[in-house]
Design an enzyme around this catalytic site. Structure first.
Site, PDB file in Angstrom:
ATOM      1  N   ASP A 114       0.848  -1.202   0.000  1.00  0.00           N
ATOM      2  CA  ASP A 114       0.000   0.000   0.000  1.00  0.00           C
ATOM      3  C   ASP A 114       0.877   1.243   0.000  1.00  0.00           C
ATOM      4  OD1 ASP A 114      -1.938  -1.833   0.252  1.00  0.00           O
ATOM      5  OD2 ASP A 114      -2.759  -1.101   2.162  1.00  0.00           O
ATOM      6  N   PHE A 140       2.152   1.928  -3.420  1.00  0.00           N
ATOM      7  CA  PHE A 140       1.036   2.396  -4.251  1.00  0.00           C
ATOM      8  C   PHE A 140       0.754   3.872  -3.952  1.00  0.00           C
ATOM      9  CE2 PHE A 140      -3.396   3.102  -5.312  1.00  0.00           C
ATOM     10  CZ  PHE A 140      -3.551   2.424  -6.513  1.00  0.00           C
ATOM     11  N   SER A 181     -36.483  -7.768 -13.313  1.00  0.00           N
ATOM     12  CA  SER A 181     -36.183  -8.429 -12.037  1.00  0.00           C
ATOM     13  C   SER A 181     -36.126  -9.932 -12.295  1.00  0.00           C
ATOM     14  CB  SER A 181     -37.218  -8.058 -10.989  1.00  0.00           C
ATOM     15  OG  SER A 181     -38.481  -8.448 -11.422  1.00  0.00           O
ATOM     16  N   GLU A 208     -24.706 -18.890 -10.328  1.00  0.00           N
ATOM     17  CA  GLU A 208     -23.885 -17.801  -9.785  1.00  0.00           C
ATOM     18  C   GLU A 208     -24.358 -17.461  -8.392  1.00  0.00           C
ATOM     19  OE1 GLU A 208     -24.475 -14.470 -12.391  1.00  0.00           O
ATOM     20  OE2 GLU A 208     -23.941 -15.649 -14.159  1.00  0.00           O
ATOM     21  N   LYS A 247     -25.916 -14.936  -5.745  1.00  0.00           N
ATOM     22  CA  LYS A 247     -26.771 -13.753  -5.805  1.00  0.00           C
ATOM     23  C   LYS A 247     -26.188 -12.753  -4.820  1.00  0.00           C
ATOM     24  CE  LYS A 247     -31.645 -12.393  -5.720  1.00  0.00           C
ATOM     25  NZ  LYS A 247     -31.353 -11.052  -5.337  1.00  0.00           N
ATOM     26  N   ASP A 289     -25.714  -9.510  -2.642  1.00  0.00           N
ATOM     27  CA  ASP A 289     -26.721  -8.725  -1.933  1.00  0.00           C
ATOM     28  C   ASP A 289     -26.278  -7.271  -1.815  1.00  0.00           C
ATOM     29  OD1 ASP A 289     -29.007  -8.147  -0.611  1.00  0.00           O
ATOM     30  OD2 ASP A 289     -28.404  -9.052   1.287  1.00  0.00           O
ATOM     31  N   ARG A 303     -30.661   0.986 -10.899  1.00  0.00           N
ATOM     32  CA  ARG A 303     -31.796   0.265 -11.482  1.00  0.00           C
ATOM     33  C   ARG A 303     -33.040   1.150 -11.526  1.00  0.00           C
ATOM     34  NH1 ARG A 303     -36.100  -2.981 -10.014  1.00  0.00           N
ATOM     35  NH2 ARG A 303     -36.553  -4.523 -11.599  1.00  0.00           N
ATOM     36  N   GLU A 315     -23.603  -5.738  -9.612  1.00  0.00           N
ATOM     37  CA  GLU A 315     -24.055  -5.368  -8.287  1.00  0.00           C
ATOM     38  C   GLU A 315     -22.974  -4.545  -7.603  1.00  0.00           C
ATOM     39  OE1 GLU A 315     -27.039  -6.691  -8.038  1.00  0.00           O
ATOM     40  OE2 GLU A 315     -27.586  -6.605  -5.922  1.00  0.00           O
ATOM     41  N   TYR A 337     -22.222  -9.206 -13.838  1.00  0.00           N
ATOM     42  CA  TYR A 337     -22.750 -10.531 -14.160  1.00  0.00           C
ATOM     43  C   TYR A 337     -23.631 -10.604 -15.396  1.00  0.00           C
ATOM     44  CZ  TYR A 337     -26.315  -8.469 -11.106  1.00  0.00           C
ATOM     45  OH  TYR A 337     -27.204  -7.626 -10.508  1.00  0.00           O
ATOM     46  N   LYS A 350     -33.301 -18.234  -3.030  1.00  0.00           N
ATOM     47  CA  LYS A 350     -32.831 -17.410  -1.912  1.00  0.00           C
ATOM     48  C   LYS A 350     -32.506 -18.266  -0.698  1.00  0.00           C
ATOM     49  CE  LYS A 350     -34.794 -13.252  -1.892  1.00  0.00           C
ATOM     50  NZ  LYS A 350     -34.286 -11.903  -1.714  1.00  0.00           N
ATOM     51  N   CYS A 370     -38.074   0.379  37.187  1.00  0.00           N
ATOM     52  CA  CYS A 370     -37.022   0.867  36.297  1.00  0.00           C
ATOM     53  C   CYS A 370     -35.663   0.370  36.794  1.00  0.00           C
ATOM     54  CB  CYS A 370     -37.047   2.394  36.247  1.00  0.00           C
ATOM     55  SG  CYS A 370     -35.685   3.078  35.283  1.00  0.00           S
ATOM     56  N   CYS A 399     -33.779   3.868  37.973  1.00  0.00           N
ATOM     57  CA  CYS A 399     -34.214   4.762  39.042  1.00  0.00           C
ATOM     58  C   CYS A 399     -35.250   4.109  39.963  1.00  0.00           C
ATOM     59  CB  CYS A 399     -34.744   6.064  38.451  1.00  0.00           C
ATOM     60  SG  CYS A 399     -36.327   5.858  37.623  1.00  0.00           S
ATOM     61  N   CYS A 441     -40.656   3.745  31.806  1.00  0.00           N
ATOM     62  CA  CYS A 441     -40.366   4.363  33.094  1.00  0.00           C
ATOM     63  C   CYS A 441     -40.946   5.774  33.030  1.00  0.00           C
ATOM     64  CB  CYS A 441     -38.861   4.438  33.337  1.00  0.00           C
ATOM     65  SG  CYS A 441     -38.456   5.547  34.704  1.00  0.00           S
ATOM     66  N   CYS A 498     -34.878  10.340  35.721  1.00  0.00           N
ATOM     67  CA  CYS A 498     -34.241   9.068  35.367  1.00  0.00           C
ATOM     68  C   CYS A 498     -33.076   9.348  34.407  1.00  0.00           C
ATOM     69  CB  CYS A 498     -35.296   8.164  34.733  1.00  0.00           C
ATOM     70  SG  CYS A 498     -34.674   6.580  34.215  1.00  0.00           S
TER      71      CYS A 498
HETATM   72  S1  IVH Z   1     -29.052 -11.456 -13.235  1.00  0.00           S
HETATM   73  C1  IVH Z   1     -32.577 -10.367 -15.938  1.00  0.00           C
HETATM   74  N1  IVH Z   1     -27.239 -12.294 -11.544  1.00  0.00           N
HETATM   75  O1  IVH Z   1     -30.791  -9.710  -8.009  1.00  0.00           O
HETATM   76  C2  IVH Z   1     -31.737 -10.887 -14.851  1.00  0.00           C
HETATM   77  N2  IVH Z   1     -28.826 -10.706 -10.755  1.00  0.00           N
HETATM   78  O2  IVH Z   1     -33.623 -10.273  -7.836  1.00  0.00           O
HETATM   79  C3  IVH Z   1     -30.861  -9.842 -14.292  1.00  0.00           C
HETATM   80  N3  IVH Z   1     -28.480  -9.990  -8.444  1.00  0.00           N
HETATM   81  O3  IVH Z   1     -31.863  -6.948  -9.885  1.00  0.00           O
HETATM   82  C4  IVH Z   1     -30.215 -10.177 -13.054  1.00  0.00           C
HETATM   83  N4  IVH Z   1     -26.711 -11.225  -8.066  1.00  0.00           N
HETATM   84  O4  IVH Z   1     -29.670  -6.756  -8.579  1.00  0.00           O
HETATM   85  C5  IVH Z   1     -28.312 -11.508 -11.718  1.00  0.00           C
HETATM   86  N5  IVH Z   1     -25.539 -13.087 -10.182  1.00  0.00           N
HETATM   87  C6  IVH Z   1     -26.605 -12.307 -10.366  1.00  0.00           C
HETATM   88  C7  IVH Z   1     -27.101 -11.467  -9.333  1.00  0.00           C
HETATM   89  C8  IVH Z   1     -28.227 -10.688  -9.576  1.00  0.00           C
HETATM   90  C9  IVH Z   1     -27.538 -10.330  -7.560  1.00  0.00           C
HETATM   91  C10 IVH Z   1     -29.582  -9.043  -8.156  1.00  0.00           C
HETATM   92  C11 IVH Z   1     -29.809  -8.007  -9.223  1.00  0.00           C
HETATM   93  C12 IVH Z   1     -31.234  -8.169  -9.655  1.00  0.00           C
HETATM   94  C13 IVH Z   1     -31.812  -8.894  -8.498  1.00  0.00           C
HETATM   95  C14 IVH Z   1     -32.997  -9.720  -8.925  1.00  0.00           C
END
Ligand code: IVH
Length: 676
Positions: free
Chosen positions: A30, A33, A79, A108, A110, A112, A131, A168, A220, A307, A401, A404, A419, A425
């Site tokens: 670091d 860098f 979505s 893949e 997901k 968060d 989005r 993401e 992704y 999920k 409490c 007090c 309380c 208090c």
């Molecule tokens: S593909 C049309 N791949 O999950 C499909 N989404 O519940 C587009 N997300 O809005 C999404 N990891 O924000 C895809 N490996 C992944 C993801 C992913 C997280 C999120 C993304 C999406 C939401 C859908």
């Protein structure tokens, strides 16, 4: 010479940036860098003629505050269908195979975080858009440019001239913990989880703040008109070559059994990941097969998200503490044997209230299940009865409490015990002072929580009005203070005399009067005297004020001690009246407006401010007393129907602006259909 050196430094820094942030495999320290970066920054500062918006030095962001432009997505951001059940997932896989025969899937993680769409033109980052509602989102390019794992320029040369890539924006646990620790120390509200922190950070108005927050970005999905790939897998490998961070956890699976194995692996292994995930996404690999399978109105039919259940941990409940808040509300808090959960170590959890504890029959010594929901503080969701010690006795909730010893009370309709000893208090008194000095209230930044405790223990402050009598000579001799801090405190207390009325009103800590309600009250009544003397009927006339809030206000001003404190604050010179409104014009005087939908040229708040600046009134809901609805895109159909029924005029953003510029003249009725 200088130019060559600048270019060499940029090349080196870009290379090491990729090593560190994308590959997680730093090649230099670091320190080294930072040294290269400093040299580059100095040369760039001395030679503005060689400036480059894509230089690695721009990653530190800027202090300029930016508003976010709304941008339409070229390809809507859809979505995903999701499920928590393996049974439903298998039904999904069977449906695909019925339609397309045996296919390959890409599984893949997901991630968060919060979704982002990046557009590249000629290998350079052009735009980054959130989005939003899937159709249009906010342009957050300046902020995204500070995220080190997002390439500003692509590697290689075989990228399409113009394409979008989606992914993401994530906040790793380490960044999340650090930010929340800083926020806690500064008395600022904490982020509930890394997802909120990532989304909140992207909407920061100063990119320099974003740069310090340690965001990460994993990509992704590629979109473009003529992408040169047959499969999703190929596109991911290419994206990685071009310099994007693409997860290496993805796998090709060829059967339901392989998909199940992937899920089973990551349901456990995700606990070791440095960033949050909440499931697995299963996508058909071949683009030709995807086209065959198609889309619903909202989501592709060729992908689904499985999920994970919220992470749980089992640990021992050591003891129960009771916290008394500034309103007197008592919250039982569990002390736990430390246990790892969703990336962090947990030793405290909320037990909510007496009812909840009785319902779960929770007893100290029990092994209990701890879960992290969307909230900051984990909660206890159950007891493992099979491990209950033989000598365990039901827990008896406290009756007085813990601080007090005043007998606790229950108010109608409230689950918590309170309380009632407001003025005697300690945690309530200190809690009110700490609330008063908060950034969003009086913003007395010379004082922190610990100093407030110190002043209280030394008898210098017993309520908020005492703050204004503090003198530097009294403060300087106290432990940890000294002359400089003492003067700083007195100065910031004095500076708070300039804080506008609505924040004072919020700072008083009247129950249920949050920041927004305080603004509405200040706007409506304009002075503390008017609020104090308002009847219940008059109070509920203010926007967003209902019976519960009105009663709390009446209670507050019925208390003799509160009136005494207010008298002293008034003598000290605290702002008890809103500033006179300076109107730009009165062309909208007597007219009421409702703003609905999204707009191309102004934010909703800008429009509201314009209405007020020109003497008009903003109302929250459509009713017969509304004169105009300023309608943007996707105004709700219910509102539209109601407006039509009541005969309220609907005008567009442009017509509204024309109305102000034209001295308030109501625009001619447009032809049907012209508006949308
Ligand atoms: S593909 C049309 N791949 O999950 C499909 N989404 O519940 C587009 N997300 O809005 C999404 N990891 O924000 C895809 N490996 C992944 C993801 C992913 C997280 C999120 C993304 C999406 C939401 C859908």
């Amino acid at each position: 010479m200088v130019r060559e050196r600048i270019e060499e430094l940029r090349r080196q820094l870009e290379f090491h940036n990729h090593k560190y942030y994308v590959e997680n495999a730093p090649a230099i320290s670091d320190f080294e860098f930072d040294r290269l970066m400093r040299e580059l920054q100095e040369l760039e500062a001395a030679h503005p003629e060689f400036a480059d918006p894509d230089s690695p030095s721009v990653r530190v962001g800027s202090d300029i505050t930016s508003e976010f432009r709304t941008v339409r997505h070229r390809y809507p951001m859809l979505s995903l269908g999701n499920t928590y059940s393996l049974g439903e997932l298998h039904e999904f896989l069977e449906r695909i195979e019925r339609e397309a025969g045996p296919v390959e899937y890409v599984c893949e993680l997901k991630f968060d975080g919060t979704a982002i769409s990046l557009t590249y033109e000629n290998g350079r980052l052009l735009r980054a858009v959130t989005r939003g509602d899937g159709v249009e989102g906010d342009d957050v390019t300046a902020n995204i440019r500070t995220v080190r794992s997002v390439p500003l320029r692509l590697r290689g040369g075989d990228w399409p001239k113009f394409f979008e890539i989606r992914g993401e924006v994530l906040m790793p646990y380490a960044s999340f913990d650090k930010i929340n620790a800083e926020r806690e120390a500064a008395g600022e509200p904490l982020f509930a989880n890394p997802r909120n922190a990532a989304a909140g950070t992207l909407k920061q108005q100063q990119s320099a703040v974003v740069a310090r927050r340690g965001l990460d970005c994993t990509l992704y999905q590629l979109s473009g008109d003529d992408l040169p790939f047959q499969t999703h897998w190929q596109s991911l490998q290419k994206a990685r070559e071009w310099g994007f961070k693409v997860s290496d956890c993805a796998r090709i699976c060829r059967s339901a059994a392989e998909v199940d194995a992937f899920i089973a692996h990551w349901d456990a292994a995700r606990r070791e990941l440095p960033f949050p995930t909440d499931g697995v996404v299963i996508k058909v690999n071949s683009f030709a097969e995807r086209r065959k399978i198609g889309f619903t109105a909202k989501a592709p039919k060729w992908a689904v998200a499985y999920k994970f259940k919220a992470e749980q941990a089992l640990t021992r409940l050591l003891s129960v503490d009771f916290q008394v808040g500034r309103t007197g509300a008592v919250t039982p808090v569990a002390n736990l044997e430390p246990v790892r959960l969703a990336g962090t170590s947990v030793r405290r959890a909320t037990l909510h209230n007496a009812e909840q504890m009785a319902l779960l029959d929770i007893r100290p010594g029990d092994m209990v299940y701890v879960e992290k929901g969307g909230e900051i503080i984990p909660k206890i969701t159950g007891v493992e009865l099979s491990e209950r010690p033989a000598d365990s006795r039901p827990f008896k909730y406290i009756e007085v409490c813990p601080v007090c010893s005043t007998p606790l009370v229950r108010y109608e309709g409230e689950a918590k015990h309170y309380c009632p000893n407001q003025s005697g208090c300690r945690p309530q008194i200190i809690g009110r002072i700490i609330h008063f000095i908060r950034r969003k209230a009086m913003d007395i930044d010379g004082l922190g929580e610990e100093t407030v405790e110190l002043l209280f223990h030394n008898g210098l402050v017993r309520d908020i009005s005492d703050l204004y009598d503090l003198r530097a000579e009294q403060l300087a001799p106290l432990p940890r203070l000294g002359e400089k801090s003492a003067e700083n405190i007195v100065r910031s207390v004095q500076a708070s005399l300039g804080v506008p009325f609505h924040r004072v009103l919020f700072g008083l800590g009247i129950r249920f009067v949050g920041e927004t309600t305080a603004k509405y009250l200040a706007d409506h009544f304009r002075s503390l005297d008017a609020v104090m003397h308002a009847s219940r009927e008059e109070l509920v006339e203010a926007d967003e004020v209902g019976g519960k809030i009105a009663d709390a206000i009446l209670d507050y001003f019925a208390d003799a001690d509160n009136l005494r404190i207010i008298g002293r604050l008034r003598d000290a010179g605290v702002q008890f009246a809103a500033e006179e409104r300076v109107l730009a014009s009165e062309v909208l005087a007597g007219k009421s407006f409702v703003i609905s939908g999204r707009f191309a040229d102004h934010s909703r708040d800008e429009l509201k401010a314009l209405i007020e600046a020109h003497g008009g009134r903003n109302l929250a809901a459509v009713s017969a007393s509304v004169d105009f609805i300023v309608a943007g895109e996707n105004m709700g159909p219910a509102k539209l129907k109601k407006a039509e029924k009541l005969g309220v005029r609907i005008i567009s953003e442009q017509e509204f602006i024309a109305m102000i510029q034209g001295g308030g003249a109501v625009p001619a009725v447009p032809a049907q259909g012209e508006l949308f």
